[in-house]
Design an enzyme around this catalytic site. Sequence first.
Site, mmCIF file in Angstrom:
data_model
loop_
_atom_site.group_PDB
_atom_site.id
_atom_site.type_symbol
_atom_site.label_atom_id
_atom_site.label_comp_id
_atom_site.label_asym_id
_atom_site.label_seq_id
_atom_site.Cartn_x
_atom_site.Cartn_y
_atom_site.Cartn_z
ATOM 1 N N GLY A 156 59.305 74.862 81.520
ATOM 2 C CA GLY A 156 59.930 75.527 82.652
ATOM 3 C C GLY A 156 59.546 76.996 82.693
ATOM 4 C CB CYS A 157 58.935 79.313 85.492
ATOM 5 S SG CYS A 157 60.348 78.971 86.560
ATOM 6 C CG ASN A 158 63.955 80.577 84.963
ATOM 7 O OD1 ASN A 158 63.585 81.639 85.428
ATOM 8 N ND2 ASN A 158 64.501 79.627 85.708
ATOM 9 C CB VAL A 159 61.796 77.350 79.412
ATOM 10 C CG1 VAL A 159 61.636 77.017 77.938
ATOM 11 C CG2 VAL A 159 62.915 76.536 80.042
ATOM 12 C CB THR A 160 57.437 80.213 80.110
ATOM 13 O OG1 THR A 160 57.125 78.817 80.242
ATOM 14 C CG2 THR A 160 56.214 80.959 79.622
#
EC number: 1.2.1.38
Length: 364
Positions: A156-160
């Site tokens: 996920g982008c926020n995860v990254t």
Amino acid sequence: MAKYTVAVAGATGYAGGEALRILAAHPDFDITCVAGHSSVGESMAKHMPHIPQLANLVVEDTAPEVLNGHDVIILALPHGASGKLASQLDPNAVVVDLGADHRLEEQAAWDEFYGGDFYEHWTYGMPELITGKAADGSYTRQRAALPGTKRIAGPGCNVTATTLALQPGIAEGLVESQDIVADLVVGYSGAGKNLKRTNLLAAEALQSALPYSVGGKHRHIPEILQNFAHAAGKSAAEASEFTLGFTPILAPMSRGILATVSARMTDKAKTLSDEEIRAVWSKAYEGQDFMVLLPEGTLPATGNIIGSNAAHLQVVTDRKAGRIYAFAAIDNLNRGTAGQAVQSLNIALGLPEDAGLTKIGVAP
């Protein structure tokens, strides 16, 4: 050497479109199929005029018989859709899922945040993720799991952004596992392309910022905790040892994520100088070409990473508060989604890791 043929499902969405943009300029891939749902039969010249190389392609139905027969299949579909389709895809093709269906290792986490069918965990596509330490004290990384794999789960982008910001401190025991706080400023493309009052109506979005999925409900939380556990050398089953207060905030920009992640300093961290703490981040990202630890005193800004696969990072300490603050700026569609996926795909196929990618942003 012949190019690898690529089919992209979800081709007219933001994530699929960014994958197409990167792959169209990649020296080793040939986009031979684009698939969708509501856009079937329409020309890519209508949907992606910024990629003239694809103008003659027509959107086909997202079906196994359409996608199979290609060397690489990119799935840019809503959660639930990829999992149902994946079992019908050619086992010899390299399949990259940009959605959530194959990211989580623990079914309990999936059931709590997503619900519905739980699908097999695929090789996680974050090469720089720290997964522990070797006997000599060097970091082990997720990169080692990628060569030769046929199934890749894109993070996920926020995860990254959150993971890249804080993982050096976790790996070195500088931050407590409890009371981690992440506040993320997120561009509107992170909310997807479906027309929503809060996401694509300019009158609602311009000159306004809006928090969403607050109160521990955001679906990226279990994936972040899973990564934190791995950075600490633990299994995904031990992710519950970490707690995270997570607040994403939509801001009036099309792309970008700026993550501010703070955590309480451990006793070990309190014995170190600010320079020694910064050195931990420097060591953690040494040799990681897309990771850019900015000069001391320079904070990340989303305007500097647009269009790139880089992450701009910084770390500072607040001694009075007893906390370490780690920052990361990424392009949510590139580093946070399609760029990272292509980086992982390159590794899986034995290509140069940076092929088709750049760490140069577009500014202003």
